[in-house]
Design an enzyme around this catalytic site. Structure first.
Site, mmCIF file in Angstrom:
data_model
loop_
_atom_site.group_PDB
_atom_site.id
_atom_site.type_symbol
_atom_site.label_atom_id
_atom_site.label_comp_id
_atom_site.label_asym_id
_atom_site.label_seq_id
_atom_site.Cartn_x
_atom_site.Cartn_y
_atom_site.Cartn_z
ATOM 1 N N LYS A 42 5.393 6.834 -9.747
ATOM 2 C CA LYS A 42 6.323 6.664 -8.629
ATOM 3 C C LYS A 42 7.189 5.413 -8.799
ATOM 4 O O LYS A 42 8.374 5.437 -8.449
ATOM 5 C CB LYS A 42 5.577 6.611 -7.296
ATOM 6 C CG LYS A 42 4.685 5.410 -7.091
ATOM 7 C CD LYS A 42 4.017 5.460 -5.725
ATOM 8 C CE LYS A 42 3.119 4.251 -5.516
ATOM 9 N NZ LYS A 42 3.860 2.978 -5.555
ATOM 10 N N THR A 43 6.630 4.319 -9.321
ATOM 11 C CA THR A 43 7.446 3.127 -9.542
ATOM 12 C C THR A 43 8.516 3.406 -10.584
ATOM 13 O O THR A 43 9.664 2.947 -10.464
ATOM 14 C CB THR A 43 6.575 1.940 -9.983
ATOM 15 O OG1 THR A 43 5.552 1.716 -9.001
ATOM 16 C CG2 THR A 43 7.405 0.676 -10.127
ATOM 17 N N ASP B 152 9.047 2.749 -0.767
ATOM 18 C CA ASP B 152 7.810 2.950 -1.525
ATOM 19 C C ASP B 152 6.631 3.001 -0.548
ATOM 20 O O ASP B 152 6.691 2.423 0.542
ATOM 21 C CB ASP B 152 7.642 1.795 -2.517
ATOM 22 C CG ASP B 152 6.523 2.037 -3.514
ATOM 23 O OD1 ASP B 152 6.038 3.180 -3.619
ATOM 24 O OD2 ASP B 152 6.136 1.078 -4.212
ATOM 25 N N GLU B 153 5.539 3.673 -0.936
ATOM 26 C CA GLU B 153 4.306 3.744 -0.129
ATOM 27 C C GLU B 153 4.621 4.163 1.308
ATOM 28 O O GLU B 153 4.116 3.577 2.275
ATOM 29 C CB GLU B 153 3.586 2.383 -0.139
ATOM 30 C CG GLU B 153 3.265 1.843 -1.519
ATOM 31 C CD GLU B 153 2.107 2.544 -2.205
ATOM 32 O OE1 GLU B 153 1.662 3.597 -1.691
ATOM 33 O OE2 GLU B 153 1.664 2.071 -3.258
ATOM 34 N N GLN C 107 -3.201 8.838 0.066
ATOM 35 C CA GLN C 107 -3.441 7.408 -0.113
ATOM 36 C C GLN C 107 -3.079 6.603 1.125
ATOM 37 O O GLN C 107 -2.861 5.392 1.043
ATOM 38 C CB GLN C 107 -2.660 6.892 -1.329
ATOM 39 C CG GLN C 107 -3.092 7.528 -2.639
ATOM 40 C CD GLN C 107 -2.387 6.929 -3.839
ATOM 41 O OE1 GLN C 107 -2.625 5.779 -4.213
ATOM 42 N NE2 GLN C 107 -1.517 7.706 -4.456
ATOM 43 N N ARG D 283 -7.875 4.023 -9.092
ATOM 44 C CA ARG D 283 -7.456 2.748 -9.692
ATOM 45 C C ARG D 283 -7.908 2.675 -11.141
ATOM 46 O O ARG D 283 -7.444 1.826 -11.899
ATOM 47 C CB ARG D 283 -8.068 1.551 -8.944
ATOM 48 C CG ARG D 283 -7.704 1.357 -7.485
ATOM 49 C CD ARG D 283 -6.232 1.452 -7.220
ATOM 50 N NE ARG D 283 -5.861 2.830 -6.893
ATOM 51 C CZ ARG D 283 -4.617 3.296 -6.939
ATOM 52 N NH1 ARG D 283 -3.637 2.531 -7.343
ATOM 53 N NH2 ARG D 283 -4.352 4.548 -6.603
#
Length: 738
Positions: A47-48, A233-234, A264, A614
């Site tokens: 995504k980044t 983002d997020e 998430q 993670r």
């Protein structure tokens, strides 16, 4: 529905230009046309990469000016990473982009528009500790002394109200119960105190910015007209106020590209609204929804395990996370007798990983609650394993750092009562509690600055003789700092350290750890010097804004050769080759507070999913049969989340006493785990890790465990107490005695 703009393609049909290095789904998101778009991005799906390439695509191939693009990140660390990547993609034009957290961006807007909200340019931003100090003063003035000792009750309600954009009047009108009416009084008085001190708290930053944009069309048009594209983002972790902010800033063009993953969403406890993702199309009519489902981070085993766990949630859009990476090693489920044994095994596991060729910093131990860190720290120290605790006492929350920042804040905002009272007698000036009480009373009754009020008390002879000189010196210092507020921040800090003889004060007041505190002072001055070098022309107010918004995880550096200990919440956005998840028992992870609420339980499962994802290569899941100060749930009952991992993906490891081979070749531990308990379900036994340990009971005192029986919530120990002899006691009522 808006149509994605097709990416440029080579004669062979492959994407070219900015999208050339992306997979088809990523390229579709990057080259999307105009209008609202939700990109549902699974864990580790890039995504980044999509966000940064989207910005580069808008600049390079759509001709959008860099200063017409606004990108929101969830953490300062993510903002730094995004800027670094954009530097490589668009070069110096990155300096014209607005990239930052919601709080940082709103602070930037409010500094520019402060006159419109009735604040001076140097207004102060209060962190949690400052908020608590101010609220305690307010509660004392409201004669709510009993509440003043525990302001968290009110702070939580005030924060919730601000995140929902509910002001004091509306909150007061809706108050019904006595507790709500008390909270309404506290909210109003607290907000009035903030205004008197020219201060905003963290929640004000977003709430005030939203109210400004929504309430003043000219201001909204100026910012919404400037930002032709808004990226978020997020997005799954945004609250109602943040949604309204995005909507206001996108009101002129409607170009919102939000990247998020409902699986998430882990911040519901602090106001995050999952429906921002689930109802995106309703909130932004005509929106397109794209999906990123290929995981590039984790092994096949980790992806399959995480997918199987999160599939048990109902509140989700649904996605099929996949990877073409090899399966790799199984998920290791490590069972220990108690939390001390668990901590020792995890510390030893770091040593094993290092022996296998990894760095210590490749290893992260994640846990559900901060309280779990104590046993882990002790074990890591005992074994000599260097570690870094992320999310403990933040650097900017340390006493000596807060003291010096308080002086700096007074330089830019002389009305900052909380900061003045913090340094009122630090270092010692002969101004005790009686003098402080008189100062607080005068401040409550007048519009004077703290320095003016102190001077008036001194002139009236109301201060103790021993403190008169110190009061005068403090007043002179604050006035001198105010005249130099535009100086480089490190110069002001050095002046404070010298004028107050602060280092000598540390030596006298904290002889045991004075050197550590001195080093923190040096680090603060160094941080100010670096900030000034990176931001030419910036003053104390700018440095304070930076310091106010930095979280401990933002300062963590993976280059350090230390293992990492942090909560699963703090691990959001990070990744490690090896992740160890401690405390995987019912009532710990999932937390006991979530066991009776399906919505909260789903958020706990999302948090476990975040913890699993993670990891890049290896996951160790750890649980203990006997945990100190265990409250609620079942003592030693294995977390349901672990039991939701398919058995073929798991390898069980257990301590002596839980690993004897059973008929048919299956260990006793494997039989027990299948039923969800870490303790054998057999008759009373002396073959249990807790047997022989000294424990404490609130009624019976100290004793020694001689036998164990049962499992889960019914796990019971026979204990020989010194005072009353043998007693059978449920495990959750016993505390290991040190």
């Amino acid at each position: 529905m808006p149509s994605p703009a097709p990416p440029a393609r080579s004669p062979a049909g492959e994407p070219t230009g900015i999208a050339a290095s992306l997979n088809p789904e990523q390229a579709a998101a990057v080259t999307f046309g105009d209008g609202p778009c939700l990109v549902v991005a699974g864990a580790g799906s890039g995504k980044t990469r999509v966000l940064t390439h989207r910005v580069a695509y808008l600049i390079e191939e759509r001709g959008v000016p860099a200063d017409a693009i606004l990108a929101f990140t969830f953490t300062n660390r993510a903002a730094r990473e995004m800027r670094a990547r954009l530097q490589r993609l668009v070069g110096e034009r990155v300096e014209r982009l607005w990239v930052g957290t919601f709080h940082a961006t709103c602070l930037r807007i409010l500094r520019r528009e402060c006159a419109r909200i009735g604040y001076p340019p140097g207004f102060t931003v209060y962190d949690r500790e400052d908020q608590s100090a101010l609220l305690k003063q307010v509660l004392r003035e409201l004669d709510l002394e009993g509440r003043a000792e525990k302001p968290g009750f009110f702070l939580a309600r005030i924060a919730g109200a601000k995140n929902a954009l509910v002001g004091p009047d509306a909150y007061d009108a809706a108050a019904v119960t006595p507790a709500e009416r008390q909270a309404a009084r506290a909210y109003r008085a607290y907000q009035e105190a903030l205004v008197r001190q020219s201060a905003l708290d963290f929640d004000d930053l977003i709430a005030r910015a939203v109210l400004l944009l929504e309430g003043e069309p000219a201001v909204r048009q100026r910012y919404a007209g400037r930002f032709r594209h808004v990226l978020v983002d997020e997005y799954q972790d945004t609250n109602h106020a943040q949604f309204r902010l995005v909507a206001a800033l996108a009101s002129a063009h409607g170009n919102v590209l939000a990247v998020g993953d409902e699986d998430q969403s882990i911040y519901g406890w602090r106001g995050a609204d999952l429906t921002n993702v689930l109802d995106f199309e309703r909130r932004f009519p005509g929106a397109a929804v794209l999906r990123l489902e290929r995981n590039y981070r984790s092994s096949g085993t980790i992806v399959q395990a995480a997918s199987a766990v999160i599939a048990n949630n109902r509140l989700r859009r649904g996605k099929r996370l996949w990877t073409d990476a090899p399966l790799g090693v199984p998920i290791r489920v490590v069972m220990s007798g108690d939390d001390q044994a668990e901590a020792a095994r995890l510390a030893a596991e770091v040593g094993r990983q290092v022996a296998a060729g990894r760095r210590r910093s490749d290893c992260a131990v994640l846990y559900r609650t901060n309280a779990q860190s104590r046993a882990l720290e002790l074990a890591f120290r005992h074994r000599g394993v260097p570690y870094e605790l992320v999310g403990g006492v933040s650097f900017y929350e340390r006493r000596e750092v807060k003291d010096l920042l308080a002086y700096l804040r007074l330089a830019v905002n002389p009305r900052d009562r909380v900061s003045f009272l913090r340094v009122f007698n630090v270092p010692r000036r002969g101004l005790g509690a009686q003098a402080q009480g008189k100062l607080e009373a005068r401040l409550a009754a007048t519009a004077e600055t703290p320095a003016e009020a102190l001077r008036a008390l001194a002139a009236a002879g109301e201060l103790p003789r021993a403190g008169a000189g110190g009061a005068a010196a403090l007043g002179r210092l604050v006035e001198a700092l105010a005249t130099g507020a535009d100086e480089p921040p490190e110069s002001l800090l050095e002046r404070v350290v010298e004028a107050t003889r602060y280092l000598e004060y540390l030596d006298e007041a904290f002889p045991e750890d004075a050197q550590d505190r001195r080093e923190n002072v040096e680090e603060l001055v160094h941080a100010a010097r670096v900030f000034a070098a990176e931001h030419p022309g910036a003053g104390a107010a700018d440095f304070l804004s930076e310091a106010a918004l930095v979280a401990d995880v933002d300062r963590w550096s993976e280059s350090e050769e230390r293992a990492v200990l942090m909560t699963a919440h703090n691990a959001k956005g990070l990744e490690f080759p090896v992740v160890m998840i401690a405390g995987c028992e019912e009532g710990v992870f999932p937390h006991v507070s979530a066991l009776g609420d399906e919505g909260e339980l789903e958020e706990e499962r999302r948090l476990f999913y975040v913890a699993l994802t993670r990891a890049r290569e290896e996951v160790v899941v750890s649980a203990a049969a006997f945990r100190r100060r265990y409250e609620g749930g079942g003592a030693g009952e294995l977390s349901r989340f672990v039991r939701e991992i398919p058995g073929e993906l798991v390898r069980w490891e257990h301590p002596p006493g839980l690993g004897r081979e059973a008929p048919g070749g299956r260990s006793a531990a494997a039989r027990v785990v299948r039923g969800g308990s870490l303790a054998p379900r057999a008759a009373p036994t002396r073959d249990h890790e807790a047997v022989g340990k000294t424990v404490y009971h609130d009624t019976f005192g100290r004793g020694t465990v001689v036998e164990a029986e049962g499992a889960g919530a019914a796990l019971k120990f026979t204990v020989r107490f010194a005072a009353v002899g043998l007693k059978k006691v449920l495990g959750r009522f016993l505390t290991p005695d040190e």
